[in-house]
Each structure stands twice: as structure tokens, then as C-alpha cells.
Design a protein around this motif. Sequence first.
Motif, PDB file in Angstrom:
ATOM      1  N   VAL A 200       0.887  -1.165   0.000  1.00 10.89           N
ATOM      2  CA  VAL A 200       0.000   0.000   0.000  1.00 10.89           C
ATOM      3  C   VAL A 200       0.926   1.215   0.000  1.00 10.89           C
ATOM      4  CG1 VAL A 200      -1.767   1.244   1.304  1.00 10.89           C
ATOM      5  CG2 VAL A 200      -1.755  -1.263   1.326  1.00 10.89           C
ATOM      6  N   ALA A 201       0.945   1.918  -1.110  1.00 12.26           N
ATOM      7  CA  ALA A 201       1.881   3.041  -1.277  1.00 12.26           C
ATOM      8  C   ALA A 201       3.306   2.606  -0.891  1.00 12.26           C
ATOM      9  CB  ALA A 201       1.424   4.241  -0.462  1.00 12.26           C
ATOM     10  N   GLY A 202       3.664   1.411  -1.334  1.00 10.85           N
ATOM     11  CA  GLY A 202       5.026   0.918  -1.120  1.00 10.85           C
ATOM     12  C   GLY A 202       5.246   0.193   0.202  1.00 10.85           C
ATOM     13  N   LYS A 203       4.315   0.318   1.148  1.00 13.41           N
ATOM     14  CA  LYS A 203       4.495  -0.355   2.461  1.00 13.41           C
ATOM     15  C   LYS A 203       3.761  -1.692   2.463  1.00 13.41           C
ATOM     16  CE  LYS A 203       4.386   3.774   5.355  1.00 13.41           C
ATOM     17  NZ  LYS A 203       3.230   4.662   5.154  1.00 13.41           N
ATOM     18  N   PRO A 204       4.301  -2.703   3.158  1.00 11.70           N
ATOM     19  CA  PRO A 204       3.583  -3.981   3.227  1.00 11.70           C
ATOM     20  C   PRO A 204       2.194  -3.798   3.831  1.00 11.70           C
ATOM     21  CG  PRO A 204       5.787  -4.179   4.192  1.00 11.70           C
ATOM     22  CD  PRO A 204       5.576  -2.725   3.902  1.00 11.70           C
ATOM     23  N   ALA A 205       1.176  -4.318   3.125  1.00  6.29           N
ATOM     24  CA  ALA A 205      -0.207  -4.161   3.606  1.00  6.29           C
ATOM     25  C   ALA A 205      -0.356  -4.741   5.002  1.00  6.29           C
ATOM     26  CB  ALA A 205      -1.166  -4.841   2.643  1.00  6.29           C
ATOM     27  N   LYS A 206       0.352  -5.852   5.240  1.00  7.81           N
ATOM     28  CA  LYS A 206       0.188  -6.538   6.520  1.00  7.81           C
ATOM     29  C   LYS A 206       0.731  -5.733   7.696  1.00  7.81           C
ATOM     30  CE  LYS A 206      -0.862 -11.197   6.013  1.00  7.81           C
ATOM     31  NZ  LYS A 206      -0.581 -12.568   6.361  1.00  7.81           N
ATOM     32  N   SER A 207       1.551  -4.704   7.398  1.00 10.11           N
ATOM     33  CA  SER A 207       2.026  -3.848   8.486  1.00 10.11           C
ATOM     34  C   SER A 207       0.997  -2.759   8.812  1.00 10.11           C
ATOM     35  CB  SER A 207       3.374  -3.210   8.121  1.00 10.11           C
ATOM     36  OG  SER A 207       3.184  -2.274   7.071  1.00 10.11           O
ATOM     37  N   LEU A 208      -0.048  -2.654   7.966  1.00  9.06           N
ATOM     38  CA  LEU A 208      -1.027  -1.566   8.142  1.00  9.06           C
ATOM     39  C   LEU A 208      -2.382  -2.049   8.658  1.00  9.06           C
ATOM     40  CD1 LEU A 208      -0.275   0.301   4.782  1.00  9.06           C
ATOM     41  CD2 LEU A 208       0.521   0.921   7.064  1.00  9.06           C
ATOM     42  N   VAL A 209      -2.644  -3.348   8.498  1.00  9.10           N
ATOM     43  CA  VAL A 209      -3.941  -3.880   8.964  1.00  9.10           C
ATOM     44  C   VAL A 209      -3.657  -5.096   9.844  1.00  9.10           C
ATOM     45  CG1 VAL A 209      -5.198  -3.090   6.911  1.00  9.10           C
ATOM     46  CG2 VAL A 209      -4.202  -5.400   6.925  1.00  9.10           C
ATOM     47  N   ASP A 210      -4.576  -5.425  10.742  1.00  5.75           N
ATOM     48  CA  ASP A 210      -4.284  -6.584  11.599  1.00  5.75           C
ATOM     49  C   ASP A 210      -4.949  -7.851  11.048  1.00  5.75           C
ATOM     50  OD1 ASP A 210      -6.926  -6.520  12.533  1.00  5.75           O
ATOM     51  OD2 ASP A 210      -6.367  -5.060  14.079  1.00  5.75           O
ATOM     52  N   GLN A 211      -4.469  -8.975  11.537  1.00  7.87           N
ATOM     53  CA  GLN A 211      -4.904 -10.285  11.058  1.00  7.87           C
ATOM     54  C   GLN A 211      -6.409 -10.484  11.285  1.00  7.87           C
ATOM     55  OE1 GLN A 211      -3.067 -12.173   9.231  1.00  7.87           O
ATOM     56  NE2 GLN A 211      -4.389 -13.981   9.101  1.00  7.87           N
ATOM     57  N   GLN A 212      -6.885  -9.953  12.399  1.00  5.86           N
ATOM     58  CA  GLN A 212      -8.315 -10.050  12.720  1.00  5.86           C
ATOM     59  C   GLN A 212      -9.162  -9.406  11.615  1.00  5.86           C
ATOM     60  OE1 GLN A 212     -10.031 -11.378  15.107  1.00  5.86           O
ATOM     61  NE2 GLN A 212     -11.979 -10.270  15.019  1.00  5.86           N
ATOM     62  N   TRP A 213      -8.739  -8.245  11.148  1.00 11.61           N
ATOM     63  CA  TRP A 213      -9.484  -7.560  10.066  1.00 11.61           C
ATOM     64  C   TRP A 213      -9.415  -8.399   8.780  1.00 11.61           C
ATOM     65  CZ3 TRP A 213      -7.959  -5.436   5.280  1.00 11.61           C
ATOM     66  CH2 TRP A 213      -8.971  -4.755   4.604  1.00 11.61           C
ATOM     67  N   ILE A 214      -8.236  -8.953   8.500  1.00  5.10           N
ATOM     68  CA  ILE A 214      -8.088  -9.757   7.270  1.00  5.10           C
ATOM     69  C   ILE A 214      -9.052 -10.942   7.310  1.00  5.10           C
ATOM     70  CG2 ILE A 214      -6.518 -11.249   5.941  1.00  5.10           C
ATOM     71  CD1 ILE A 214      -4.192  -9.513   6.968  1.00  5.10           C
ATOM     72  N   GLU A 215      -9.069 -11.631   8.453  1.00  6.95           N
ATOM     73  CA  GLU A 215      -9.855 -12.881   8.535  1.00  6.95           C
ATOM     74  C   GLU A 215     -11.348 -12.646   8.695  1.00  6.95           C
ATOM     75  OE1 GLU A 215      -8.440 -16.052  11.167  1.00  6.95           O
ATOM     76  OE2 GLU A 215      -6.406 -15.296  10.854  1.00  6.95           O
ATOM     77  N   SER A 216     -11.710 -11.641   9.482  1.00  5.57           N
ATOM     78  CA  SER A 216     -13.129 -11.508   9.836  1.00  5.57           C
ATOM     79  C   SER A 216     -13.847 -10.462   9.006  1.00  5.57           C
ATOM     80  CB  SER A 216     -13.283 -11.136  11.311  1.00  5.57           C
ATOM     81  OG  SER A 216     -12.524 -11.995  12.085  1.00  5.57           O
ATOM     82  N   ASP A 217     -13.096  -9.653   8.309  1.00  4.58           N
ATOM     83  CA  ASP A 217     -13.742  -8.570   7.576  1.00  4.58           C
ATOM     84  C   ASP A 217     -13.372  -8.640   6.088  1.00  4.58           C
ATOM     85  OD1 ASP A 217     -14.803  -6.168   6.761  1.00  4.58           O
ATOM     86  OD2 ASP A 217     -14.335  -5.141   8.634  1.00  4.58           O
ATOM     87  N   PHE A 218     -12.098  -8.435   5.798  1.00  3.77           N
ATOM     88  CA  PHE A 218     -11.656  -8.322   4.402  1.00  3.77           C
ATOM     89  C   PHE A 218     -12.020  -9.553   3.568  1.00  3.77           C
ATOM     90  CE2 PHE A 218      -8.160  -9.278   1.386  1.00  3.77           C
ATOM     91  CZ  PHE A 218      -8.402  -8.261   0.472  1.00  3.77           C
ATOM     92  N   ILE A 219     -11.575 -10.733   4.000  1.00  2.55           N
ATOM     93  CA  ILE A 219     -11.788 -11.940   3.174  1.00  2.55           C
ATOM     94  C   ILE A 219     -13.285 -12.213   2.990  1.00  2.55           C
ATOM     95  CG2 ILE A 219     -11.434 -14.449   3.017  1.00  2.55           C
ATOM     96  CD1 ILE A 219      -8.645 -14.033   4.241  1.00  2.55           C
ATOM     97  N   PRO A 220     -14.090 -12.274   4.082  1.00  2.00           N
ATOM     98  CA  PRO A 220     -15.518 -12.541   3.857  1.00  2.00           C
ATOM     99  C   PRO A 220     -16.229 -11.456   3.053  1.00  2.00           C
ATOM    100  CG  PRO A 220     -14.996 -12.439   6.230  1.00  2.00           C
ATOM    101  CD  PRO A 220     -13.715 -12.307   5.518  1.00  2.00           C
ATOM    102  N   THR A 221     -15.835 -10.211   3.222  1.00  2.00           N
ATOM    103  CA  THR A 221     -16.508  -9.139   2.456  1.00  2.00           C
ATOM    104  C   THR A 221     -16.276  -9.339   0.963  1.00  2.00           C
ATOM    105  OG1 THR A 221     -16.307  -7.574   4.268  1.00  2.00           O
ATOM    106  CG2 THR A 221     -16.632  -6.634   2.076  1.00  2.00           C
TER     107      THR A 221
END
Length: 325
Positions: A200-221
Motif C-alpha cells: 500500500v503506497a510501497g508499504k507492506p499491507a500486513k504492516s497496516l492492517v491486523d490479522q483479525q481484520w483480514i480474517e473476519s472482515d476483508f476476506i468474507p466481504t
Amino acid sequence: MKKPVKVAITGAAGQIAYSLIFRIASGSMLGPDQPVILQLLDIPDSLEKLKGTVMEIDDCAFPLVSGVVATADPMEAFDGTDYALLVGARPRGPGMERKDLLTANGAIFVPQGKALAAKASRDVKVLVVGNPANTNALIAASAAKSLDPKQFTAMVRLDHNRAISQLATKTGVSGNDIDKIIIWGNHSSTQYPDITSTTVAGKPAKSLVDQQWIESDFIPTVQQRGAAIIKARGLSSAASAASAAVDHMRDWALGTNGKWVSMGIPSDGSYGIKPGVVYGYPVTCKDGKYEIVQGLPIDAFSRARMDATDAELREERAAIEDLLA
Ligand SMILES: NC(=O)C1=CN([C@@H]2O[C@H](COP(=O)(O)OP(=O)(O)OC[C@H]3O[C@@H](n4cnc5c(N)ncnc54)[C@H](O)[C@@H]3O)[C@@H](O)[C@H]2O)C=CC1
Ligand SMILES: O=C([O-])CC(=O)C(=O)O
């Protein structure tokens, strides 16, 4: 001006085509200097409606449209076709999974694959949009004996674009700042939107969002976005599906300049996905060809999700095995 190319669109009287045809005709897909001959296919019952769409194409006086064919005969629709966008198929309604459409739609892709093999350009590029898109692409490729299966692709680009949009909103950037996002597997609720390599603008996305958001929000959405649109609109996505189809074909034809995009393509063993299904992979495109991005590390979290969506594709394949040549 370049020589016109032939672009076939099936389901041409339907709602996706109502956006798609006009984007292609205005040059969004193949560029502002590429004239096109539109070859529009629908079933006999929809030809009267298609007539209305053709009248509207005429009324746009598009400088890039060199001709329009409207027909219910796939042999006529695919004659000399350079680009085929196979949209024509029944959409799902509320409460259905896309694979519930296999019985209704799978059979459409046998005669269309055969007609493409018989009549299309030897270099034709085929994009299957009609659901379940991955397995329909498999069916069409299998029926098109004289063409290379690699010429048949399925659309996971809408999922890819949805994933970009979700992450951009979450991190407060423009979609342009997001790179290296991947949709693995099936265009279904088992797909795996993966941001392990994303920046994201050159920074690793995983350093900007937490795993909980990835699993419970991003992927299912992202997985459930099609169903959310059906619920809100009463109809499945159309303008965004058309836009993704334009993106998919444009990138395949004109190249991605090293940028990763997701395409459903015949699996070749890469990333442990055995041949035999059409699977969403990260690719780059150059000179009219796509190539899988290789060498990415796959952790246990990703592996489990990539295998689950592969398993679903193999179940779909088993359900239509009788349609495979
Ligand atoms: N891969 C993806 O990301 C997406 C796929 N879709 C799928 O695209 C398909 C089309 O969606 P819509 O345009 O909304 O549906 P629609 O019902 O508005 O239009 C479908 C059109 O296809 C025609 N058709 C049916 N059988 C045909 C055949 N054998 N040959 C040619 N045309 C035929 C119908 O007469 C109709 O005009 C659906 O299967 C839908 O689920 C929709 C959104 C995204
Ligand atoms: O959800 C559906 O049935 C239509 C579709 O494929 C999508 O919007 O992704």
C-alpha cells in the motif's frame, strides 16, 4: 487507423452486456485507435431486445465501431473472432451459490466452445464471465479441441478489483496505490483474496492492517460481495462486472507493464494446484500472453485456503464431467 478486430459478446441483450458493449465500443478495452466489429450473440427469444441495443449502438455513432452483427447463431457470432467475451448465462438470485447454476449454464459452453474452435481466429482470446465462470471456462476449453486451453480464461478480476477497493478504503489510500493483490481459485465464496505480498503506497499491507481484520472482515466481504449486491439491487452486479471484463481483456491484450493482476486460467501445477481446473492466479501480461507470478512464499494460512477453493473447483468439475470432451 488500425485494421478492425472482431469482438464477440454473448448474452448481448443482458444487463452486463448493456454496459460492456458501450465500453468496448468507446475504446476502453482495446484502446482509442483500435476499430472493432461487434459480434453480438443471444438466444432467439432475446433477439428483439438485442435489436434495441443495436439501435442504441448505432445512435452513439461511435467512431471506432466498424460493424455490428447481431445473431442467435454461434457459428456466425464467432466467425473470425479475435476476442470473445462469454457473458450469456443465467444469473443467480438471492440464496443461491454460483455453482447452483452449473446445470442450467454448463451446457451452453459446449456448443460455444465448438463454434469458437470451428470459426474463431486461431489466436482468439476467450474470457468467460457467465457463472460459474471457472468451470464454464473449463467446459468451453475442453470442447474447443483445435484451440489451446490457455486461450480460455475465467473472470476473477471483479473480485480482484473489489479487494483493491476494500483495502484502499481501510488504509485511506487510492486504489492506484495498491499493488500485488491476489485472488486465488474460484470465483465463488471459497475464493481466497490474499494480501500477503500486497503493498500500500510501497508499504507492506500486513504492516497496516491486523490479522483479525483480514480474517473476519476483508476476506468474507470480498467473498460475499456478489451476494451483497444481489441483496441490495435485486439483480447481480452488472456495471462493475462489465468494467472488470474490460480490465481483464485490456490487460491480456495490451499488457500490464509488470503489474500483477488476477486471472482464472488452466492450472498447470503451479503452487501445488494440479492440472484439471481453471484457477485464479496472480499473473503479469506481455505481448498478448499471460504468465503466472512464480516463487511466492505460501504460509499455512494461505495453503489451507488455496486448497479449499481448489477442492471446490474439483467438485464442480466432477459434477459436469459428462460435458468434458
Ligand atoms: N464472473 C463474474 O465476476 C460475474 C459473472 N456474472 C454472471 O454473468 C452472467 C450474465 O449476467 P447478466 O448479464 O446479469 O444476466 P442477464 O440475465 O441480464 O443476461 C444474460 C443474457 O444471456 C442470454 N443467454 C442465455 N443463454 C444464452 C446462450 N446460450 N447464448 C447466448 N446468450 C445467452 C440471455 O438471453 C440474456 O440476454 C450470469 O451468469 C452472471 O451470474 C455476473 C457478475 C460477475
Ligand atoms: O454474485 C453473483 O452471482 C454475480 C457475480 O458473480 C458477482 O457479482 O461476483
